[in-house]
Design an enzyme around this catalytic site. Structure first.
Site, PDB file in Angstrom:
ATOM      1  N   SER A 261       0.837  -1.205   0.000  1.00 42.67           N
ATOM      2  CA  SER A 261       0.000   0.000   0.000  1.00 42.67           C
ATOM      3  C   SER A 261       0.869   1.250   0.000  1.00 42.67           C
ATOM      4  CB  SER A 261      -0.890  -0.003   1.241  1.00 42.67           C
ATOM      5  OG  SER A 261      -0.088   0.254   2.372  1.00 42.67           O
ATOM      6  N   LYS A 262       0.191   2.367  -0.227  1.00 47.19           N
ATOM      7  CA  LYS A 262       0.874   3.653  -0.238  1.00 47.19           C
ATOM      8  C   LYS A 262       1.558   3.879   1.114  1.00 47.19           C
ATOM      9  CE  LYS A 262      -0.706   8.333  -0.415  1.00 47.19           C
ATOM     10  NZ  LYS A 262       0.447   8.790   0.312  1.00 47.19           N
TER      11      LYS A 262
END
Ligand code: GLU
Length: 317
Positions: A261-262
């Site tokens: 994920s970011k």
């Protein structure tokens, strides 16, 4: 032999993750290796999750990575339009078609009614599913008498179209990467195919477009593997031949659990997007490899293959 046609079908709900770039790369390389076509289709039926600028971002990111579609909203092509929001008439016709079969029905339950049933199940320690076991006690054209359905329709009561999952069938499926596996239909629910605004959901629009666009191989992320049985059944319901499926492994978090994920990127100091993206609503800026000074060749080399090589496949026939 039938021409190989592969699609990459992102939803414009935000910037394209590097995992998405890798899926697009595999789609593209498979198509080009077989002398086939690579199609970019924008899946924007979920208007609630639509993010302004995401479609342009996807196009620009693919261009930067050297993955140039043969057909897309920008490049056009024989199966245009390539943006699902512009294909409503096509979906409407197929909604009529599936409703004539025994694979779909109308459901009039309101969100409040469904919440109440869900709560009732939770209180018993169960999980509610709209399926063979609950269908008869809910408000739909399977459980209600015909006259009542007609009067609900005459009164313009909002409804959704649901898939009627066949009862107790063991489906034997084959994935090009994962091999053979079986799924019993009683583990699956009656998914919504058309929402109460008349727009199809991802599942229905996706199989209609793959059929209409003559897609031969669906190569996508493994998060879609659980939907494969439903998709194969939808092809059966429509009387169409299903394409072949290949579900790619995802790029995982450094600890190996869950999708990268970011937040992982922020924590470890690397972007997870090819280009920088500024969310028009929140103003939040997500870092991109391009703006951080990486050359596309370096980025794509990490993902799998540098664009100079990727581009050279474009004209392979
Ligand atoms: N629109 C879906 C996504 O964004 C496409 C999944 C598929 O390739 O069928 O993941």
């Amino acid at each position: 032999m039938e021409k190989v046609r592969v699609r990459f079908a992102p939803s414009p709900t935000g910037p394209l993750h590097l995992g998405g770039v890798r899926t697009a790369l595999y789609d593209y390389l498979f198509a080009k290796n077989k002398g086939g076509d690579f199609v970019l289709r924008i899946e924007d039926t979920d208007t609630a999750r639509y993010v302004d600028g995401a479609e342009e971002y996807i196009m620009e990111a693919l261009q930067w990575c050297g993955i140039i579609p043969d057909e897309s909203p920008k490049h056009g092509g024989p199966y245009a339009p390539y943006r699902q929001s512009e294909r409503r008439d096509i979906y409407d016709a197929y909604t009529g078609q599936i409703l004539k079969t025994d694979y779909a029905y109308l459901a009039f339950d309101t969100p409040e009614e469904l919440d109440a049933v869900r709560k009732e199940f939770e209180e018993r320690g169960d999980v509610f599913a709209y399926n063979f076991a609950t269908r008869q006690r809910l408000r739909n054209s399977e459980s209600l008498p015909d006259e009542e359905v007609r009067s609900l329709l005459d009164a313009k009561t909002p409804y959704v179209v649901r898939f009627k999952m066949p009862f107790d069938r063991t489906m034997h499926l084959t994935d090009i990467i994962r091999g053979n596996f079986s799924v019993n239909t009683n583990t699956l629910d009656d998914k919504v195919l058309v929402k109460n605004d008349g727009m199809p959901t991802y599942h229905f629009a996706n199989i209609i477009d793959d059929h209409e666009m003559k897609i031969t191989h669906v190569i996508r992320g493994e998060e879609w593997l659980p939907s494969m049985a439903l998709h194969v059944l939808l092809y059966e319901a429509m009387g169409w031949e299903a394409p072949q499926f290949a579900h790619l492994s995802l790029i995982l978090k450094p600890e190996g659990k869950g999708k990268l994920s970011k937040r992982d990127g922020d924590k470890f100091g690397f972007p997870v997007f090819p280009l920088q993206f500024k969310d028009p609503e929140t103003g939040n800026v997500s870092a991109g490899y391009r703006e951080d000074g990486y050359l596309p060749d370096a980025f794509m080399n990490m993902v799998g293959m540098p664009p100079t090589i990727v581009r050279s496949f474009r004209w392979m026939k």
